[in-house]
Write a protein that holds these residues in place. Structure first.
Motif, PDB file in Angstrom:
ATOM      1  N   SER A 258       0.845  -1.200   0.000  1.00  0.00           N
ATOM      2  CA  SER A 258       0.000   0.000   0.000  1.00  0.00           C
ATOM      3  C   SER A 258       0.878   1.246   0.000  1.00  0.00           C
ATOM      4  O   SER A 258       1.942   1.265   0.607  1.00  0.00           O
ATOM      5  CB  SER A 258      -0.902  -0.013   1.239  1.00  0.00           C
ATOM      6  OG  SER A 258      -1.602   1.194   1.371  1.00  0.00           O
ATOM      7  N   GLN A 260       0.068   4.992   0.720  1.00  0.00           N
ATOM      8  CA  GLN A 260      -0.849   6.073   1.088  1.00  0.00           C
ATOM      9  C   GLN A 260      -0.084   7.284   1.607  1.00  0.00           C
ATOM     10  O   GLN A 260       1.040   7.154   2.103  1.00  0.00           O
ATOM     11  CB  GLN A 260      -1.829   5.593   2.162  1.00  0.00           C
ATOM     12  CG  GLN A 260      -2.804   4.531   1.691  1.00  0.00           C
ATOM     13  CD  GLN A 260      -3.779   4.156   2.785  1.00  0.00           C
ATOM     14  OE1 GLN A 260      -3.393   3.804   3.889  1.00  0.00           O
ATOM     15  NE2 GLN A 260      -5.066   4.233   2.481  1.00  0.00           N
ATOM     16  N   ARG A 263       2.525   7.663   4.966  1.00  0.00           N
ATOM     17  CA  ARG A 263       3.129   6.382   5.334  1.00  0.00           C
ATOM     18  C   ARG A 263       4.581   6.607   5.735  1.00  0.00           C
ATOM     19  O   ARG A 263       5.342   7.244   5.021  1.00  0.00           O
ATOM     20  CB  ARG A 263       3.040   5.401   4.172  1.00  0.00           C
ATOM     21  CG  ARG A 263       3.608   4.025   4.461  1.00  0.00           C
ATOM     22  CD  ARG A 263       2.741   3.240   5.414  1.00  0.00           C
ATOM     23  NE  ARG A 263       1.505   2.790   4.793  1.00  0.00           N
ATOM     24  CZ  ARG A 263       0.356   2.680   5.435  1.00  0.00           C
ATOM     25  NH1 ARG A 263       0.274   3.027   6.708  1.00  0.00           N
ATOM     26  NH2 ARG A 263      -0.722   2.253   4.814  1.00  0.00           N
ATOM     27  N   ASN A 346      -6.450   9.434   5.466  1.00  0.00           N
ATOM     28  CA  ASN A 346      -6.576   8.149   4.777  1.00  0.00           C
ATOM     29  C   ASN A 346      -7.783   7.378   5.286  1.00  0.00           C
ATOM     30  O   ASN A 346      -8.514   6.751   4.515  1.00  0.00           O
ATOM     31  CB  ASN A 346      -5.317   7.305   4.976  1.00  0.00           C
ATOM     32  CG  ASN A 346      -4.083   7.938   4.363  1.00  0.00           C
ATOM     33  OD1 ASN A 346      -4.184   8.727   3.428  1.00  0.00           O
ATOM     34  ND2 ASN A 346      -2.923   7.617   4.891  1.00  0.00           N
ATOM     35  N   SER A 349     -10.879   9.649   4.130  1.00  0.00           N
ATOM     36  CA  SER A 349     -10.844  10.365   2.848  1.00  0.00           C
ATOM     37  C   SER A 349     -11.205  11.825   3.078  1.00  0.00           C
ATOM     38  O   SER A 349     -12.032  12.415   2.364  1.00  0.00           O
ATOM     39  CB  SER A 349     -11.808   9.724   1.843  1.00  0.00           C
ATOM     40  OG  SER A 349     -11.407   8.422   1.520  1.00  0.00           O
ATOM     41  N   GLU A 390      -2.434  13.671  -4.271  1.00  0.00           N
ATOM     42  CA  GLU A 390      -3.724  13.082  -3.904  1.00  0.00           C
ATOM     43  C   GLU A 390      -4.847  14.120  -4.036  1.00  0.00           C
ATOM     44  O   GLU A 390      -5.896  13.851  -4.635  1.00  0.00           O
ATOM     45  CB  GLU A 390      -3.655  12.562  -2.472  1.00  0.00           C
ATOM     46  CG  GLU A 390      -4.846  11.745  -2.032  1.00  0.00           C
ATOM     47  CD  GLU A 390      -4.770  10.304  -2.467  1.00  0.00           C
ATOM     48  OE1 GLU A 390      -5.784   9.604  -2.336  1.00  0.00           O
ATOM     49  OE2 GLU A 390      -3.708   9.874  -2.958  1.00  0.00           O
TER      50      GLU A 390
END
Length: 613
Positions: A258, A260, A263, A346, A349, A390
């Motif tokens: 993953s 994101q 992280r 995360n 959202s 993002e």
């Protein structure tokens, strides 16, 4: 008892109880069956459970549940029929979450009864039924309005807290001769009811000959082995600077493909004064929680309130680092505080949490330069680029995407393929996605070429054998970029390569194990085949395109993925329309040939002429 806010603002208390008796199932036994009434949810203690759904093509495996996860959640909201079947894979032990009297105290209160029913109806319409964690986007309304998912997660957290569900291991710190610093860190974390902390014996770890500190790449490899051996969630290691007496702590959690925002990287660190004040205890704890990769969806649910509470409790310490620390160390605190906010973003959202993280990262980067500390400079830009990307991607914000690109390039000055291959590959993959998005805004073929190059570069490290999930993701993205490029320049070879990439991605994305990813790639394949068939005026790719779109639709219908289903249905309709036109032209040509043949036959030489045409 828990308070839950119903539709219309009414708050009621709901009693939900965990059974004290474990239920055991043998391999192949059905825990509950699709169509039967639902009365309970389940927490998987050991073994695995597969979730199956009836379709016109037979049973489809929607998910495989792992220990610690919750399934059958709708059983504690309403008692309508099960929408799926749950079957034991091997020997299984579960705990039952029952709701014996959800509405009984309110039978005479029509509005409340209807509101609870509305909750269940809304959840079902939003696909909040039993599906795999990777496919279910939980409807969590943050900190002030707990819904049924946070309610269940909190309930299980209380049960698990008796056993302290987060396992943290702390390595002896370099330069901490008397062990006082590592003991204090362990003590602070152990004071939290969710955490069990163990100080490990002094393990042999490679030192960096230039700095005298740990060799980060070596520690990363060996640290993951330690985490597996200890069955732990987080490893903390670091050093005490002998000159400034600053504690430098690093955090390593389990491996994940993953990627994101927020992280933690092995290059991330938290710096604190050796004798830091008590108000930094909460910051340390919140950073440790944010650094943990959740074992399962249930763990993620349990960790969410810890992060939310930690963000607020550590706000002053995280946003105003001690002035006595060097600027680089102050920056590390701001970055870690940003990670906490990004982790919450995360989970929910939530753009506000992402923006909070950006602000913290930006404050950090303003205090240093690449000349001051190249690694820290690149580390901050790595995180800034990701979170800006993002947000820019979601908002189709060209300016924000271009700013993110600048940060990606700054990060790549340090994260090279030779020294940090995984981080380098992730950066290349992200840049490929960013270029692809910029092309969708600008319609620039040169940007598409850069997207393809970046995806191909990432595949030099992300291989199928070691990173199959991420490899499938990149192959799918590469196929998407290639088909848009191939269509723009009318290049058949690029379209054929796009089809190949999609089919390769489908070798690791299966209908049974990763249904939504599989469906996305089928949709991507259908699009590539459509463009190829249109370009070559060939019916066969178009017919294969309808098959691919049909496979995608079969999953989107099962998952009630309305938006994705509508997109795929439009794609399917376009292919059918083109196929009908091509078939019509072929039919018209055949009819004309038959008429011409008859005319030539009247002249006595039609058969021979028709045969030789």
């Amino acid at each position: 008892m828990f308070g839950i806010e119903l539709l219309g603002g009414t708050t009621v208390n709901i009693g939900i109880f965990l059974s004290e008796v474990d239920c055991k199932y043998q391999d192949g036994m059905v825990i509950f069956k699709e169509g039967e009434p639902g009365h309970s949810a389940f927490v998987l203690v050991s073994g695995q459970v597969e979730i199956l759904k009836k379709t016109t093509n037979g049973l489809v495996r929607l998910a495989v549940i792992s220990p610690g996860e919750v399934f059958g959640e709708m059983g504690v909201v309403d008692r309508s029929n099960r929408s799926v079947t749950a079957k034991a894979v091997g020997d299984v032990v579960v705990e039952v979450v029952d709701q014996p009297g959800l509405l009984s105290p309110y039978q005479n209160t029509t509005d409340i009864s209807l509101n609870v029913t509305d909750i269940a109806k809304t959840l079902r319409q939003s696909n909040q039924i039993l599906v795999s964690p990777a496919s279910r986007k939980l409807l969590i309304d943050g900190q002030n309005k707990p819904n049924i998912w946070t309610l269940i997660g909190g309930l299980i957290a209380k049960r698990r807290n008796k056993n302290r569900f987060l396992e943290i291991r702390v390595m002896p710190l370099l330069g901490d001769e008397d062990g006082s610093s590592v003991s204090r860190i362990a003590s602070i974390l152990a004071n939290e009811p969710e955490v069990r902390v163990t100080i490990l014996p002094d393990e042999f770890l490679d030192k960096d000959p230039d700095t005298g500190g740990y060799n980060l790449q070596s520690v990363s490899s060996f640290g993951h082995i330690l985490l597996q051996r200890e069955k732990a969630d987080l490893l903390i290691f670091g050093e005490v600077n002998p000159i400034s007496t600053v504690l430098l702590l690093r955090f390593l959690s389990r491996k994940t493909e993953s990627d994101q925002p927020g992280r933690f990287l092995v290059t991330d660190h938290l710096s604190l004064p050796k004798n830091f004040k008590p108000e930094y205890d909460k910051l340390l704890y919140a950073v440790a929680v944010a650094a943990i990769v959740p074992r399962s969806e249930t763990y993620r649910l349990m960790m969410h309130p810890l992060l939310v509470n930690g963000l607020e409790a550590a706000q002053e310490a995280g946003s105003e680092p001690p002035m006595e620390l060097p600027l680089i160390d102050q920056a590390s605190i701001l970055v870690c505080y940003g990670h906490i906010a990004a982790s919450i973003g995360n989970h929910l959202s939530d753009r506000n949490s992402y923006q909070r993280a950006i602000n913290s990262y930006q404050s950090a980067v303003e205090n240093i330069s690449s000349e001051t500390d190249k690694m820290e400079w690149a580390n901050i830009h790595y995180h800034l680029a990701h979170i800006r990307h993002e947000l820019g991607d979601k908002n189709r914000d060209k300016e924000l995407l271009e700013i993110a690109l600048e940060s990606y390039n700054s990060a790549l000055e340090f994260y090279t393929r030779d020294h940090y291959p995984w981080e380098w590959a992730l950066l290349q993959n992200r840049m490929g996605g960013l270029f692809y998005r910029l092309d969708s805004i600008n319609s620039d073929t040169e940007i598409l070429k850069m997207a393809v190059t970046a995806f191909q570069s990432s595949l030099r490290v992300i291989n199928r054998k070691v990173f199959p999930t991420k490899w499938g993701e990149v192959k799918n993205s590469l196929g998407q970029a290639l088909q848009v490029w191939g269509d723009a320049v009318r290049n058949i070879e690029l379209l054929e390569l796009a089809v190949k990439c999609c089919r390769e991605a489908l070798e690791v994305r299966s209908r049974e194990e990763t249904p939504l990813f599989w469906a996305a790639t089928q949709n991507n394949l259908g699009s590539a085949l459509f463009l190829l068939g249109r370009q070559t005026n060939n019916v066969e790719p178009l017919e294969n395109s309808t098959l691919a779109f049909g496979k995608a639709l079969s999953i989107y219908h099962v998952y009630a993925a309305t938006r994705l289903r509508k997109v795929t249905e439009r794609n399917f309709a376009r292919v059918e329309e083109l196929l009908n036109k091509m078939r019509s032209r072929r039919l018209t040509k055949v009819d004309w040939d038959d008429e011409a043949s008859e005319m030539r036959g009247d002249q006595g030489d039609g058969v021979n002429e028709h045969t030789t045409m």
